[in-house]
Write a protein that holds these residues in place. Sequence first.
Motif, PDB file in Angstrom:
ATOM      1  N   VAL A   1     -52.342 -85.347 -21.048  1.00  0.00           N
ATOM      2  CA  VAL A   1     -52.557 -86.486 -21.503  1.00  0.00           C
ATOM      3  C   VAL A   1     -51.391 -86.770 -22.585  1.00  0.00           C
ATOM      4  O   VAL A   1     -50.721 -87.905 -22.440  1.00  0.00           O
ATOM      5  N   VAL A   2     -51.139 -85.644 -23.419  1.00  0.00           N
ATOM      6  CA  VAL A   2     -49.930 -85.823 -24.473  1.00  0.00           C
ATOM      7  C   VAL A   2     -48.644 -86.150 -23.533  1.00  0.00           C
ATOM      8  O   VAL A   2     -47.652 -87.137 -24.082  1.00  0.00           O
ATOM      9  N   ALA A   3     -48.422 -85.420 -22.482  1.00  0.00           N
ATOM     10  CA  ALA A   3     -47.203 -85.732 -21.715  1.00  0.00           C
ATOM     11  C   ALA A   3     -47.158 -87.098 -21.184  1.00  0.00           C
ATOM     12  O   ALA A   3     -46.016 -87.410 -20.843  1.00  0.00           O
ATOM     13  N   ARG A   4     -48.146 -87.580 -20.969  1.00  0.00           N
ATOM     14  CA  ARG A   4     -48.346 -89.086 -20.164  1.00  0.00           C
ATOM     15  C   ARG A   4     -47.888 -89.878 -21.524  1.00  0.00           C
ATOM     16  O   ARG A   4     -47.368 -90.950 -21.489  1.00  0.00           O
ATOM     17  N   ASN A   5     -48.793 -89.904 -22.760  1.00  0.00           N
ATOM     18  CA  ASN A   5     -48.421 -90.563 -23.831  1.00  0.00           C
ATOM     19  C   ASN A   5     -47.099 -90.706 -24.379  1.00  0.00           C
ATOM     20  O   ASN A   5     -46.404 -91.620 -24.505  1.00  0.00           O
ATOM     21  N   VAL A   6     -46.296 -89.607 -24.027  1.00  0.00           N
ATOM     22  CA  VAL A   6     -44.880 -89.677 -24.853  1.00  0.00           C
ATOM     23  C   VAL A   6     -43.981 -90.076 -23.886  1.00  0.00           C
ATOM     24  O   VAL A   6     -42.470 -90.230 -24.237  1.00  0.00           O
ATOM     25  N   VAL A   7     -44.378 -90.737 -22.527  1.00  0.00           N
ATOM     26  CA  VAL A   7     -43.385 -91.275 -21.875  1.00  0.00           C
ATOM     27  C   VAL A   7     -43.913 -92.665 -21.368  1.00  0.00           C
ATOM     28  O   VAL A   7     -43.267 -93.331 -20.629  1.00  0.00           O
ATOM     29  N   GLN A   8     -44.694 -93.373 -22.257  1.00  0.00           N
ATOM     30  CA  GLN A   8     -45.100 -94.633 -22.068  1.00  0.00           C
ATOM     31  C   GLN A   8     -43.899 -95.695 -22.314  1.00  0.00           C
ATOM     32  O   GLN A   8     -43.092 -95.274 -23.277  1.00  0.00           O
ATOM     33  N   LYS A   9     -43.930 -96.537 -21.807  1.00  0.00           N
ATOM     34  CA  LYS A   9     -42.828 -97.825 -21.819  1.00  0.00           C
ATOM     35  C   LYS A   9     -42.370 -97.890 -23.339  1.00  0.00           C
ATOM     36  O   LYS A   9     -43.118 -98.146 -24.326  1.00  0.00           O
ATOM     37  N   GLY A  10     -40.961 -97.804 -23.532  1.00  0.00           N
ATOM     38  CA  GLY A  10     -40.349 -97.842 -24.856  1.00  0.00           C
ATOM     39  C   GLY A  10     -40.691 -96.885 -25.798  1.00  0.00           C
ATOM     40  O   GLY A  10     -39.802 -96.882 -26.965  1.00  0.00           O
ATOM     41  N   THR A  11     -41.169 -95.579 -25.258  1.00  0.00           N
ATOM     42  CA  THR A  11     -41.033 -94.488 -26.511  1.00  0.00           C
ATOM     43  C   THR A  11     -39.789 -93.570 -26.305  1.00  0.00           C
ATOM     44  O   THR A  11     -38.962 -93.848 -25.263  1.00  0.00           O
ATOM     45  N   GLY A  12     -39.587 -92.757 -27.046  1.00  0.00           N
ATOM     46  CA  GLY A  12     -38.264 -91.969 -27.084  1.00  0.00           C
ATOM     47  C   GLY A  12     -38.314 -91.356 -25.645  1.00  0.00           C
ATOM     48  O   GLY A  12     -37.347 -91.046 -24.976  1.00  0.00           O
ATOM     49  N   GLY A  13     -39.579 -90.607 -25.354  1.00  0.00           N
ATOM     50  CA  GLY A  13     -39.398 -89.739 -23.987  1.00  0.00           C
ATOM     51  C   GLY A  13     -39.222 -90.786 -22.903  1.00  0.00           C
ATOM     52  O   GLY A  13     -38.389 -90.418 -22.004  1.00  0.00           O
ATOM     53  N   TRP A  14     -39.689 -91.927 -22.698  1.00  0.00           N
ATOM     54  CA  TRP A  14     -39.260 -92.832 -21.717  1.00  0.00           C
ATOM     55  C   TRP A  14     -37.792 -93.297 -21.616  1.00  0.00           C
ATOM     56  O   TRP A  14     -37.113 -93.262 -20.725  1.00  0.00           O
TER      57      TRP A  14
END
Length: 230
Positions: free
Chosen positions: A33-46
């Motif tokens: 879930v954390v790994a999904r949240n950190v790539v949400q649109k506009g985030t640093g991971g994305w």
Amino acid sequence: MRLVGLTGGIASGKSTVSNLFKDARVPVVDADVVARNVVQKGTGGWKKIVKAFGDEILLDYGEIDRARLGQIVFSDPSKRQLLNCLLAPHISSGIFWEIAKLWMKGCKVIVLDIPLLFETKMDRWTNPIIVVWVNPETQIERLMSRDSCSEEQAQNRINTQLALDWKKSEADIVIDNSGSLDDTKHQFQEVLRKVSEPLTWKERLRSRDGLISVVMCTAVGVLLAQKNLL
Ligand SMILES: CC(C)(COP(=O)(O)OP(=O)(O)OC[C@H]1O[C@@H](n2cnc3c(N)ncnc32)[C@H](O)[C@@H]1O)[C@@H](O)C(=O)NCCC(=O)NCCS
Ligand SMILES: Nc1ncnc2c1ncn2[C@@H]1O[C@H](COP(=O)(O)OP(=O)(O)OP(=O)(O)O)[C@@H](O)[C@H]1O
């Protein structure tokens, strides 16, 4: 505070067991879930993923196309390593903040459901470590049926992780999830009893209430010492 590591292989049943913990009101931090949240649109991971894998990795509405990214990284070790390197700092700090929030609420036992617990060396921070194990035939069958993929694709995904038998050999507690759900629930009762045992003094010191007690005792000690000196 006790940080319980929960890991296993892909489709070995970690989410199934972590749901049993949630039903028993034990808080769970889910790394997927954390790994999904950190790539949400506009985030640093994305942004990092778009830069590394190009716009082709995006769906029409701008979110990452996870199925496509999965196909790429699970069939190319260098791309997988790239993705792991890009996301590792975001995932570990995301997990850290989830733990911090639960610590501040005063939680004493927290389960960390981390598929790559050993691969990322996060096993150093957890004790005990629970490995959810299944026999190879059942693992591949369940993975193929859940993800509607071929045997070859399923085997490729399994091969990207450390061997489940090795993980089993490193575990403090093993749950054999090869049988029925009832069988797993039965084993879980004993596991729940073990992880709910009273905290050791070290674990107590790491909990919010333990730290508050230490700070209070130190403050009282300093005050008393000052009073005696006057
Ligand atoms: C590759 C991605 C896009 C596929 O997404 P998808 O929604 O199809 O799968 P999901 O994220 O639910 O993961 C399913 C399972 O795949 C396995 N898995 C995921 N990432 C990896 C990886 N880099 N290496 C090996 N196995 C992995 C885990 O067992 C996980 O439980 C996604 O898994 C991802 O971004 N992975 C990199 C982040 C990561 O390392 N996640 C694991 C957290 S420890
Ligand atoms: N004891 C069981 N009997 C039958 N099916 C099961 C059992 N345990 C899990 N499953 C099924 O097997 C699949 C994989 O289980 P689950 O999603 O819990 O695994 P996981 O380890 O969390 O997977 P991932 O690594 O992909 O996150 C799911 O479809 C689940 O419903």
